[in-house]
Motif scaffolding. Structure first.
Motif, short mmCIF file in Angstrom:
data_model
loop_
_atom_site.label_atom_id
_atom_site.label_comp_id
_atom_site.label_asym_id
_atom_site.label_seq_id
_atom_site.Cartn_x
_atom_site.Cartn_y
_atom_site.Cartn_z
N PHE A 127 7.86 6.98 9.24
CA PHE A 127 7.31 5.78 8.60
C PHE A 127 6.07 5.28 9.33
O PHE A 127 5.78 4.10 9.34
CB PHE A 127 8.37 4.67 8.58
CG PHE A 127 9.41 4.84 7.54
CD1 PHE A 127 9.08 5.24 6.26
CD2 PHE A 127 10.75 4.62 7.84
CE1 PHE A 127 10.05 5.40 5.29
CE2 PHE A 127 11.72 4.77 6.87
CZ PHE A 127 11.37 5.16 5.60
N ASN A 128 5.34 6.17 9.97
CA ASN A 128 4.18 5.73 10.74
C ASN A 128 2.97 5.44 9.86
O ASN A 128 2.06 4.74 10.28
CB ASN A 128 3.80 6.80 11.78
CG ASN A 128 4.85 6.91 12.87
OD1 ASN A 128 5.45 5.92 13.24
ND2 ASN A 128 5.05 8.11 13.37
N ILE B 210 12.57 -4.27 2.34
CA ILE B 210 13.97 -4.30 1.93
C ILE B 210 14.89 -4.28 3.15
O ILE B 210 15.90 -5.00 3.19
CB ILE B 210 14.25 -3.10 1.00
CG1 ILE B 210 13.53 -3.31 -0.34
CG2 ILE B 210 15.76 -2.93 0.77
CD1 ILE B 210 13.50 -2.11 -1.24
N MET B 211 14.54 -3.50 4.17
CA MET B 211 15.35 -3.51 5.39
C MET B 211 15.32 -4.87 6.06
O MET B 211 16.32 -5.33 6.62
CB MET B 211 14.87 -2.43 6.35
CG MET B 211 15.26 -1.02 5.95
SD MET B 211 15.04 0.17 7.30
CE MET B 211 13.26 0.22 7.44
N ASN C 73 0.79 -1.23 0.00
CA ASN C 73 0.00 0.00 0.00
C ASN C 73 0.82 1.27 0.00
O ASN C 73 0.26 2.37 -0.03
CB ASN C 73 -0.99 0.00 1.19
CG ASN C 73 -0.29 -0.20 2.52
OD1 ASN C 73 0.87 0.17 2.67
ND2 ASN C 73 -0.99 -0.78 3.47
N SER C 74 2.16 1.17 0.05
CA SER C 74 3.00 2.38 0.03
C SER C 74 4.45 2.00 -0.22
O SER C 74 4.85 0.85 -0.03
CB SER C 74 2.90 3.12 1.37
OG SER C 74 3.50 2.35 2.39
N LYS C 75 5.22 2.99 -0.62
CA LYS C 75 6.65 2.72 -0.79
C LYS C 75 7.32 2.54 0.57
O LYS C 75 8.37 1.90 0.66
CB LYS C 75 7.32 3.83 -1.60
CG LYS C 75 7.45 5.18 -0.90
CD LYS C 75 8.28 6.14 -1.76
CE LYS C 75 8.52 7.47 -1.05
NZ LYS C 75 9.37 8.38 -1.86
N GLU C 76 6.72 3.09 1.62
CA GLU C 76 7.26 2.90 2.96
C GLU C 76 7.23 1.43 3.35
O GLU C 76 8.18 0.90 3.92
CB GLU C 76 6.46 3.73 3.99
CG GLU C 76 6.69 5.22 3.92
CD GLU C 76 5.81 5.91 2.89
OE1 GLU C 76 5.83 7.16 2.84
OE2 GLU C 76 5.09 5.23 2.14
#
Length: 230
Positions: A126-127, A66-67, A57-60
């Motif tokens: 990043f909330n 990825i992390m 739902n988001s690039k976040e």
């Protein structure tokens, strides 16, 4: 719908999801988290933007995925390093080993290292738009590293090689922040440091680790005094 068909569809979804994350890696690593857009990621994954939003739902959220990959690789390297050291390894060896390991990780997997460290040191919120599972797994993996560090500090105190007045939680945070600062300086200013000051990157990192160790180590004079008084 038969069970076999359901399992096949779930497997296909998992494969597509993994491919989207890989495409996002290429976009983030090629540009930056700030500059990347969901449209860029959809294009790199050869899917529509609408399809992309079905999975993420988001690039976040993708950034956290990825992390997670980066943390897993780093923890795998740590586990392998500890196995090579053996179960009887002392705290000082473990602490120095962790410093060297993080430096090695920054060299062999610079993109994952940058993704993790830029998140830890940047003022990014990043909330919003992140599923709890992705965020919590990322935090849990990061805490595994912190727990290893605090447990090693406790081991050093018990072995009598580290100062017994240390607050292991605060010390772990300070050591981590200090090492990351050195590694980021090396990453950004290696050419300058090498050519202007004549110091190689690995030499600087080794010196930094030794200085950190000296700051928490029980001094030899004190050890001798305690042995003589025993």
């Amino acid at each position: 719908m038969g069970m076999a068909r359901v399992m096949q569809r779930e497997q296909e979804k998992a494969i597509r999801r993994s491919r989207i994350i890989e495409a996002a890696e290429g976009v983030f690593f090629g540009t930056s988290y700030i500059g990347a857009t969901m449209e860029d990621i959809a294009k790199a994954a050869s899917i529509s933007k609408r399809t992309l939003y079905i999975y993420f739902n988001s690039k976040e959220q993708l950034y956290f995925e990825i992390m997670i990959r980066g943390y897993r690789q780093l923890l795998s390297m740590l586990e392998e390093d500890l196995q090579q050291m053996g179960p009887g390894s002392g705290a000082m060896d473990k602490l120095a080993g962790l410093g060297r390991l993080l430096y090695e990780f920054s060299r062999c997997s610079p993109e994952y290292y940058r993704a993790i460290m830029e998140y830890e040191t940047a003022e990014m919120d990043f909330n919003q738009g992140i599923e709890d599972a992705a965020r919590e797994e990322c935090y849990a993996l990061g805490e595994q590293l912190n727990r290893h560090l605090t447990e090693t500090l406790l081991q050093g105190i018990q072995e009598g090689v580290l100062r017994n007045d240390l607050d292991v939680v605060q010390t772990a945070l300070v050591l981590w922040a200090s090492l990351i600062g050195v590694l980021n300086t090396v990453r950004l200013k290696e050419n300058y440091i090498t050519h202007i000051h004549g110091v190689a990157a690995d030499e600087l990192v080794s010196s930094a680790i030794e200085l950190m160790m000296q700051s928490i180590r029980v001094q030899e004079r004190r050890i001798l005094d305690e042995e003589e008084g025993a």
